[in-house]
Design a protein around this motif. Structure first.
Motif, PDB file in Angstrom:
ATOM      1  N   VAL A 537       7.398  -6.033   2.042  1.00 25.09           N
ATOM      2  CA  VAL A 537       6.495  -5.885   0.894  1.00 25.09           C
ATOM      3  C   VAL A 537       7.276  -5.720  -0.401  1.00 25.09           C
ATOM      4  CG1 VAL A 537       4.736  -4.403  -0.130  1.00 25.09           C
ATOM      5  CG2 VAL A 537       4.630  -4.957   2.306  1.00 25.09           C
ATOM      6  N   LEU A 538       8.327  -4.905  -0.366  1.00 23.31           N
ATOM      7  CA  LEU A 538       9.046  -4.585  -1.594  1.00 23.31           C
ATOM      8  C   LEU A 538       9.981  -5.702  -2.046  1.00 23.31           C
ATOM      9  CD1 LEU A 538       9.968  -0.846  -0.910  1.00 23.31           C
ATOM     10  CD2 LEU A 538       8.091  -1.745  -2.300  1.00 23.31           C
ATOM     11  N   ALA A 539      10.586  -6.422  -1.113  1.00 23.80           N
ATOM     12  CA  ALA A 539      11.569  -7.446  -1.497  1.00 23.80           C
ATOM     13  C   ALA A 539      10.910  -8.635  -2.180  1.00 23.80           C
ATOM     14  CB  ALA A 539      12.352  -7.900  -0.265  1.00 23.80           C
ATOM     15  N   GLY A 540       9.755  -9.050  -1.685  1.00 24.10           N
ATOM     16  CA  GLY A 540       9.044 -10.161  -2.314  1.00 24.10           C
ATOM     17  C   GLY A 540       9.673 -11.519  -2.114  1.00 24.10           C
ATOM     18  N   ALA A 541      10.578 -11.661  -1.139  1.00 23.69           N
ATOM     19  CA  ALA A 541      11.205 -12.963  -0.903  1.00 23.69           C
ATOM     20  C   ALA A 541      10.336 -13.880  -0.069  1.00 23.69           C
ATOM     21  CB  ALA A 541      12.563 -12.769  -0.221  1.00 23.69           C
ATOM     22  N   PRO A 545       0.999 -11.827   4.131  1.00 26.08           N
ATOM     23  CA  PRO A 545      -0.255 -12.310   4.729  1.00 26.08           C
ATOM     24  C   PRO A 545      -1.498 -11.790   4.031  1.00 26.08           C
ATOM     25  CG  PRO A 545       0.710 -10.603   6.090  1.00 26.08           C
ATOM     26  CD  PRO A 545       1.707 -10.905   5.029  1.00 26.08           C
ATOM     27  N   ARG A 546      -1.360 -10.786   3.165  1.00 23.80           N
ATOM     28  CA  ARG A 546      -2.492 -10.239   2.416  1.00 23.80           C
ATOM     29  C   ARG A 546      -1.988  -9.837   1.029  1.00 23.80           C
ATOM     30  NH1 ARG A 546      -5.576  -6.720   4.327  1.00 23.80           N
ATOM     31  NH2 ARG A 546      -5.194  -6.999   6.552  1.00 23.80           N
ATOM     32  N   PRO A 547      -2.886  -9.823   0.027  1.00 28.28           N
ATOM     33  CA  PRO A 547      -2.473  -9.410  -1.323  1.00 28.28           C
ATOM     34  C   PRO A 547      -1.980  -7.962  -1.337  1.00 28.28           C
ATOM     35  CG  PRO A 547      -4.612 -10.508  -1.368  1.00 28.28           C
ATOM     36  CD  PRO A 547      -4.300 -10.262   0.072  1.00 28.28           C
ATOM     37  N   PHE A 548      -0.909  -7.729  -2.057  1.00 33.09           N
ATOM     38  CA  PHE A 548      -0.340  -6.385  -2.198  1.00 33.09           C
ATOM     39  C   PHE A 548      -0.118  -6.144  -3.683  1.00 33.09           C
ATOM     40  CE2 PHE A 548       1.909  -2.643  -1.014  1.00 33.09           C
ATOM     41  CZ  PHE A 548       1.627  -2.430   0.334  1.00 33.09           C
ATOM     42  N   PRO A 549      -1.037  -5.441  -4.360  1.00 34.63           N
ATOM     43  CA  PRO A 549      -0.961  -5.285  -5.817  1.00 34.63           C
ATOM     44  C   PRO A 549       0.328  -4.591  -6.251  1.00 34.63           C
ATOM     45  CG  PRO A 549      -3.094  -4.557  -4.967  1.00 34.63           C
ATOM     46  CD  PRO A 549      -2.211  -4.763  -3.784  1.00 34.63           C
ATOM     47  N   TRP A 550       0.640  -4.809  -7.554  1.00 29.77           N
ATOM     48  CA  TRP A 550       1.852  -4.206  -8.106  1.00 29.77           C
ATOM     49  C   TRP A 550       1.792  -2.688  -8.001  1.00 29.77           C
ATOM     50  CZ3 TRP A 550       2.931  -0.606 -11.785  1.00 29.77           C
ATOM     51  CH2 TRP A 550       4.261  -0.532 -12.226  1.00 29.77           C
ATOM     52  N   ALA A 551       0.653  -2.094  -8.278  1.00 30.73           N
ATOM     53  CA  ALA A 551       0.538  -0.641  -8.228  1.00 30.73           C
ATOM     54  C   ALA A 551       0.788  -0.107  -6.821  1.00 30.73           C
ATOM     55  CB  ALA A 551      -0.844  -0.211  -8.716  1.00 30.73           C
ATOM     56  N   ARG A 553       2.666  -1.531  -4.530  1.00 31.77           N
ATOM     57  CA  ARG A 553       4.105  -1.669  -4.266  1.00 31.77           C
ATOM     58  C   ARG A 553       4.881  -0.547  -4.944  1.00 31.77           C
ATOM     59  NH1 ARG A 553       5.622  -7.450  -6.206  1.00 31.77           N
ATOM     60  NH2 ARG A 553       7.669  -6.802  -5.445  1.00 31.77           N
ATOM     61  N   ALA A 554       4.504  -0.222  -6.168  1.00 30.14           N
ATOM     62  CA  ALA A 554       5.180   0.863  -6.876  1.00 30.14           C
ATOM     63  C   ALA A 554       4.971   2.197  -6.161  1.00 30.14           C
ATOM     64  CB  ALA A 554       4.675   0.935  -8.327  1.00 30.14           C
ATOM     65  N   ARG A 555       3.765   2.447  -5.684  1.00 28.35           N
ATOM     66  CA  ARG A 555       3.517   3.679  -4.945  1.00 28.35           C
ATOM     67  C   ARG A 555       4.309   3.721  -3.650  1.00 28.35           C
ATOM     68  NH1 ARG A 555      -1.888   2.957  -6.828  1.00 28.35           N
ATOM     69  NH2 ARG A 555      -2.439   1.851  -4.905  1.00 28.35           N
ATOM     70  N   LEU A 556       4.386   2.586  -2.968  1.00 26.71           N
ATOM     71  CA  LEU A 556       5.138   2.545  -1.714  1.00 26.71           C
ATOM     72  C   LEU A 556       6.616   2.844  -1.962  1.00 26.71           C
ATOM     73  CD1 LEU A 556       5.263   1.955   1.306  1.00 26.71           C
ATOM     74  CD2 LEU A 556       5.490  -0.465   0.769  1.00 26.71           C
ATOM     75  N   LEU A 557       7.187   2.259  -3.000  1.00 30.54           N
ATOM     76  CA  LEU A 557       8.586   2.532  -3.325  1.00 30.54           C
ATOM     77  C   LEU A 557       8.787   3.998  -3.681  1.00 30.54           C
ATOM     78  CD1 LEU A 557      11.440   1.495  -3.810  1.00 30.54           C
ATOM     79  CD2 LEU A 557      10.764   0.888  -6.141  1.00 30.54           C
ATOM     80  N   ALA A 558       7.846   4.562  -4.450  1.00 31.93           N
ATOM     81  CA  ALA A 558       7.964   5.969  -4.835  1.00 31.93           C
ATOM     82  C   ALA A 558       7.859   6.886  -3.616  1.00 31.93           C
ATOM     83  CB  ALA A 558       6.880   6.311  -5.861  1.00 31.93           C
ATOM     84  N   VAL A 559       6.953   6.573  -2.702  1.00 31.46           N
ATOM     85  CA  VAL A 559       6.800   7.395  -1.506  1.00 31.46           C
ATOM     86  C   VAL A 559       8.054   7.329  -0.645  1.00 31.46           C
ATOM     87  CG1 VAL A 559       5.554   7.557   0.690  1.00 31.46           C
ATOM     88  CG2 VAL A 559       4.287   7.329  -1.447  1.00 31.46           C
ATOM     89  N   ALA A 560       8.602   6.129  -0.434  1.00 30.02           N
ATOM     90  CA  ALA A 560       9.809   5.991   0.379  1.00 30.02           C
ATOM     91  C   ALA A 560      10.974   6.760  -0.236  1.00 30.02           C
ATOM     92  CB  ALA A 560      10.164   4.519   0.534  1.00 30.02           C
TER      93      ALA A 560
END
Length: 638
Positions: A537-541, A545-551, A553-560
């Motif tokens: 999800v984070l790499a974006g390469a 399979p489903r839309p993943f909004p920018w917000a 992705r930012a939350r996922l990075l912050a949580v990790a």
């Protein structure tokens, strides 16, 4: 083993009066005769090996209790029954979920047959449980069955504990085959898992290099089961099918991989059980190993003949008859190999390898060298299972590059660097000390959860698969399949990342995972999968399979990042984690501030890996704002 084939799909139509007429009755009778002959070969070889190797048939000593000939001969025969059912179950599930094309009627028949094989596997495990207790207590099986306290004692023996795990897993497989609309590859996962528990209670459990012996045996069991079971499933369920031209080339690639896995794992397993090279011809165990090598060579000859005579022209009726004859003979050789393997498992190894008994190898299942920083680079534990599993994606990526024009070199470097990093922390010095030192474990864990997954996802393997395959390819158009649609849900990832780390360090999971090599590998594989899902999800390469909004992705990075910062701070300032285990397992030379070093690893390494992703997300946000800003046009003069 067999050549892959990417030609047109030639369909062969059965003759009138086929499977539902007299011809079908005759074919079913012939199939039963062939199956009986194959099983008979395995039984004859097993009895001969037991007689020669001393695994059964030893005379009773007067005055000493004995389980009797029923248990002495019945246990290896039940073990052969157990292995045959396991191989058949795994093979038919492989045929249903991987080999058969979508919509094939034979696929549903394979699933039903796998359910029955799973039940046979379960009952063989139950019979093995009783006979194992009979030999342990030196009592006839009938007396063990009627004594409830003796049956209950089996929950404390490693051999019978493994059989109970297999029993539970096989019932799960049988139930899964009854669930409608369940993806047909799902029952294959617990079926393969049910192959592994016996690896802990055979000769591998007493080898000097316990971890390598267990790894080799697990790779050997899976390779043999997929190879032998897959061939039998193709022979039984697809020999008259119009889909044989699709199924057979698919199986050919898998058979080649299994042949390599069986050869490499067998070499590694034999190496750790023999004290010297001369034991190969100076001991009964070594001579039986040479017999297995000869059988493997014969199977290689069969594979070469299939490649030369059947795979490329299987649509022709005469070629199909040749395939059936060769496959039946090959299955008979495989049954002989299985009988040889069961007999070998009851033959004492030579002194000097296993020593004919238990070898003291400490809590780590091997004796590590004293720790020095340089040992993280110079030491190695060459795990055959890990190396074989990493060789598959490496070879697959190279094969995809060959079929794709102008694939970026940077993506290929990132992919293979990720695989090399996984190998380094699992089979290098880091892997050797990870279970004994908190700091090295943290380095291995962070690498497998954060750094290596990011490199692998930057290699864009899904994009490569989509460009390298088409609808007419051997396994279809891989790029059109919705990989990971369920596991890339924002809520699931945002919840799973902190919860899994909390469970690992906040419960008894960590010391349990460190206490055995198998549980350690399973834990690291789980967190590697978690890291791959998050990094995808984070790499974006690759396309998702489903839309993943920018917000999101930012939350996922912050949580990790927050998870690793919190864990690092806890390891720096909190009480010791898994203190009793690390105190027992620590080799000489471990620094006193080992857990503080582990905390520093969690504070530094993930943040260095996440920093470029944070910059990229910020740039994407800025670019989106610029695109959304309304354009201001100046009025024209005049």
């Amino acid at each position: 083993m067999w050549a892959t084939h990417h030609g047109r799909r030639d369909r062969w139509r059965p003759r009138p009066g086929g499977p539902d007429g007299r011809c079908g009755v005759a074919m079913r009778a012939s199939a039963r005769v062939h199956a009986g002959a194959v099983v008979g070969v395995g039984v004859v070889v097993l009895v001969a090996v037991l007689w020669v190797g001393g695994g059964a048939g030893t005379p009773e000593i007067a005055g000493l209790p004995s389980a009797g000939p029923l248990a002495e001969w019945g246990l290896p025969l039940v073990r052969l029954w157990h292995d045959l059912c396991a191989v058949a179950c795994v093979g038919t599930l492989l045929a249903a979920g991987v080999l058969a094309p979508a919509g094939s009627p034979e696929s549903a028949r394979c699933v039903r047959a796998a359910g029955w094989w799973a039940l046979g596997w379960a009952f063989a495990s139950l019979a093995g449980y009783v006979l194992t207790l009979s030999t342990f207590f030196a009592l006839p099986p009938a007396r063990v069955v009627v004594a409830a306290h003796l049956l209950g004692y089996g929950t404390s023996l490693p051999q019978t504990q493994a059989l109970l795990v297999v029993l539970a897993a096989t019932f799960v497989v049988a139930l899964a085959t009854l669930v409608p609309r369940l993806p047909r590859w799902i029952p294959l996962v617990p079926a393969v898992g049910a192959l592994l528990p016996p690896a802990y209670v055979g000769h591998a459990s007493s080898a000097a290099d316990h971890d390598i012996a267990i790894s080799a045996l697990m790779a050997h069991l899976v390779g043999v089961s997929v190879w032998v079971g897959g061939l039998c499933a193709v022979l039984v369920h697809f020999r008259r099918s119009g889909d044989l031209g699709v199924v057979l080339p698919r199986f050919s690639t898998i058979a080649l991989c299994c042949f390599v896995a069986v050869a490499c794992s067998g070499l590694a397993g034999g190496w750790v059980r023999l004290g010297a090279l001369s034991d190969l011809w100076q001991s009964t165990y070594g001579l039986l190993l040479l017999g297995k090598v000869a059988v493997l060579a014969v199977l290689g000859w069969f594979g070469w003949n299939h490649r030369r005579r059947t795979v490329m022209g299987v649509a022709d009726r005469g070629v199909r008859r040749t395939f059936v004859r060769l496959a039946v003979a090959e299955a008979a050789v495989m049954a002989a190999a299985m009988g040889l393997a069961v007999g070998l498992s009851r033959t004492p190894p030579p002194a000097g390898g296993d020593g004919g008994g238990h070898v003291a190898h400490g809590v780590l299942e091997f004796t590590p060298a004293p720790f020095t920083p340089g040992a993280l680079i110079t030491e190695a534990r060459l795990d055959p299972l890990v190396l074989l599993l990493l060789a598959l994606p490496a070879a697959g990526y190279l094969a995809g590059m060959r079929r794709t024009a102008a694939w970026p070199a940077g993506r290929a470097i990132a992919w293979h660097a990720g695989l090399a990093l996984v190998a380094l922390v699992l089979v290098g010095g880091v892997g050797g000390y990870a279970r004994a030192m908190a700091s090295v474990y943290a380095l291995q864990h962070v690498t497998l959860t954060v750094v290596a997954p990011l490199l692998l996802c930057l290699g864009a393997p899904v994009t490569l698969a989509g460009r390298a395959t088409t609808a007419s390819s051997q396994y279809g158009d891989l790029g059109s399949r919705a990989f990971g649609r369920r596991i890339t849900r924002p809520v699931l990832l945002l919840t799973a990342y902190p919860v899994l780390f909390l469970l690992l360090y906040g419960t008894a999971w960590l010391p349990w995972s460190l206490s055995a090599y198998g549980s350690h590998l399973a834990t690291e594989a789980l967190f590697l999968g978690l890291g791959l899902a998050v990094s995808w999800v984070l790499a974006g390469a690759d396309p998702l399979p489903r839309p993943f909004p920018w917000a999101a992705r930012a939350r996922l990075l912050a949580v990790a990042a927050a998870v690793h910062l919190t864990l690092g701070a806890y390891l720096l300032t909190g009480p010791r984690v898994a203190a009793a285990w690390f105190l027992r397992a620590a080799p000489a030379g471990v620094p006193e501030a080992d857990q503080r070093l582990a905390g520093a690893v969690h504070l530094i390494v993930p943040l260095l890996a996440f920093a470029p992703l944070a910059v990229r997300l910020a740039l994407e946000r800025q670019a989106a704002r610029v695109r959304a800003r309304p354009r201001v046009t100046e009025p024209r003069e005049g």
